[in-house]
Write an enzyme that holds these catalytic residues in place. Structure first.
Site, PDB file in Angstrom:
ATOM      1  CB  CYS A   5      -0.931   0.008   1.204  1.00 41.47           C
ATOM      2  SG  CYS A   5      -2.349  -1.103   1.031  1.00 41.47           S
ATOM      3  CG  HIS A  44      -4.703  -4.133   2.099  1.00 38.58           C
ATOM      4  ND1 HIS A  44      -3.342  -4.316   2.053  1.00 38.58           N
ATOM      5  CD2 HIS A  44      -5.182  -5.060   2.972  1.00 38.58           C
ATOM      6  CE1 HIS A  44      -2.994  -5.289   2.875  1.00 38.58           C
ATOM      7  NE2 HIS A  44      -4.105  -5.765   3.454  1.00 38.58           N
ATOM      8  CG  ASN A  82       4.398 -17.486  -2.961  1.00 42.80           C
ATOM      9  OD1 ASN A  82       4.286 -18.506  -3.625  1.00 42.80           O
ATOM     10  ND2 ASN A  82       5.485 -16.735  -2.993  1.00 42.80           N
ATOM     11  N   GLY A  88       4.175 -19.538   1.673  1.00 42.08           N
ATOM     12  CA  GLY A  88       5.381 -18.703   1.730  1.00 42.08           C
ATOM     13  C   GLY A  88       5.108 -17.231   1.466  1.00 42.08           C
ATOM     14  CG  HIS A  93      -1.137  -5.410  -1.008  1.00 39.67           C
ATOM     15  ND1 HIS A  93      -1.520  -4.121  -0.656  1.00 39.67           N
ATOM     16  CD2 HIS A  93      -1.505  -5.554  -2.309  1.00 39.67           C
ATOM     17  CE1 HIS A  93      -2.092  -3.521  -1.695  1.00 39.67           C
ATOM     18  NE2 HIS A  93      -2.091  -4.367  -2.718  1.00 39.67           N
ATOM     19  CG  HIS A  95       2.573 -10.202  -3.938  1.00 39.39           C
ATOM     20  ND1 HIS A  95       2.148 -10.220  -2.628  1.00 39.39           N
ATOM     21  CD2 HIS A  95       3.621 -11.067  -3.995  1.00 39.39           C
ATOM     22  CE1 HIS A  95       2.901 -11.044  -1.930  1.00 39.39           C
ATOM     23  NE2 HIS A  95       3.802 -11.586  -2.737  1.00 39.39           N
ATOM     24  CG  HIS A  97       5.989 -13.690  -7.236  1.00 38.11           C
ATOM     25  ND1 HIS A  97       7.115 -13.118  -6.689  1.00 38.11           N
ATOM     26  CD2 HIS A  97       5.187 -13.996  -6.184  1.00 38.11           C
ATOM     27  CE1 HIS A  97       7.001 -13.089  -5.369  1.00 38.11           C
ATOM     28  NE2 HIS A  97       5.840 -13.619  -5.027  1.00 38.11           N
TER      29      HIS A  97
HETATM   30  P1  AMP Z   1       5.943 -13.282  -1.271  1.00 39.89           P
HETATM   31  O1  AMP Z   1       7.003 -14.109  -0.590  1.00 39.89           O
HETATM   32  O2  AMP Z   1       5.164 -14.029  -2.295  1.00 39.89           O
HETATM   33  O3  AMP Z   1       5.079 -12.546  -0.283  1.00 39.89           O
HETATM   34  O4  AMP Z   1       6.741 -12.221  -2.117  1.00 39.89           O
HETATM   35  C1  AMP Z   1       7.089 -10.962  -1.658  1.00 39.89           C
HETATM   36  C2  AMP Z   1       8.020 -10.383  -2.682  1.00 39.89           C
HETATM   37  O5  AMP Z   1       8.129  -8.996  -2.466  1.00 39.89           O
HETATM   38  C3  AMP Z   1       9.446 -10.949  -2.602  1.00 39.89           C
HETATM   39  O6  AMP Z   1       9.790 -11.559  -3.847  1.00 39.89           O
HETATM   40  C4  AMP Z   1      10.296  -9.732  -2.302  1.00 39.89           C
HETATM   41  O7  AMP Z   1      11.548  -9.761  -2.953  1.00 39.89           O
HETATM   42  C5  AMP Z   1       9.420  -8.595  -2.802  1.00 39.89           C
HETATM   43  N1  AMP Z   1       9.639  -7.299  -2.172  1.00 39.89           N
HETATM   44  C6  AMP Z   1       9.716  -7.030  -0.848  1.00 39.89           C
HETATM   45  N2  AMP Z   1       9.885  -5.709  -0.649  1.00 39.89           N
HETATM   46  C7  AMP Z   1       9.913  -5.124  -1.874  1.00 39.89           C
HETATM   47  C8  AMP Z   1      10.060  -3.792  -2.340  1.00 39.89           C
HETATM   48  N3  AMP Z   1      10.218  -2.763  -1.487  1.00 39.89           N
HETATM   49  N4  AMP Z   1      10.053  -3.562  -3.666  1.00 39.89           N
HETATM   50  C9  AMP Z   1       9.905  -4.594  -4.533  1.00 39.89           C
HETATM   51  N5  AMP Z   1       9.742  -5.879  -4.164  1.00 39.89           N
HETATM   52  C10 AMP Z   1       9.756  -6.149  -2.851  1.00 39.89           C
END
Ligand code: AMP
Length: 118
Positions: A5, A44, A82, A88, A93, A95, A97
């Site tokens: 957020c 969110h 995830n 994991g 929030h 997302h 990949h």
């Molecule tokens: P997850 O483990 O699926 O929750 O993935 C979280 C992802 O967020 C990880 O791949 C991190 O490398 C990425 N991440 C964490 N902080 C940041 C940030 N400030 N900017 C970009 N990616 C981030």
């Protein structure tokens, strides 16, 4: 306010590649492949468990645009979300990949017996 957020609100910087009224896509800070983008809804939503079918439909179109923007739509890519502790999920929030830019491996997901549920 959660980390993503804050990225949406530009309180924390990111390296964005695509944005519209509802979604934002930016480079993952710790890339796991030559292309590693995170696509998120601006509102969110905690995880995939909570997302509505309506938002998910729009999200799908947005993720397709991310793949086109990064020029990986033809060569192929992987979309991962995830969910929760076993999934994991580190950032609470929703997302996705979006990984590509090279031949991806199909990994060893768990040390548990993979046939444990059969
Ligand atoms: P997850 O483990 O699926 O929750 O993935 C979280 C992802 O967020 C990880 O791949 C991190 O490398 C990425 N991440 C964490 N902080 C940041 C940030 N400030 N900017 C970009 N990616 C981030």
């Amino acid at each position: 306010m959660c980390l993503f957020c804050k990225i949406v609100n530009k309180e924390i910087p990111s390296n964005p590649i695509l944005e519209d009224d509802n979604f934002l896509a930016f480079h993952d800070i710790n890339p796991k492949a030559p292309v590693h983008i995170l696509a998120i809804p601006k509102i969110h939503v905690e995880s995939f468990n909570e997302v509505s079918g309506e938002l998910m439909g729009k999200m799908t179109t947005f993720i397709q645009k991310v793949a086109q923007e990064m020029d990986i739509d033809k060569s192929g890519y992987r979309v991962i979300t995830n969910v929760g502790e076993n999934g994991g999920q580190e950032v609470q929030h929703l997302h996705f990949h979006v990984l590509g830019g090279a031949k991806l491996k199909w990994g060893h997901f768990s040390d548990a017996d993979p046939k444990g549920h059969f």
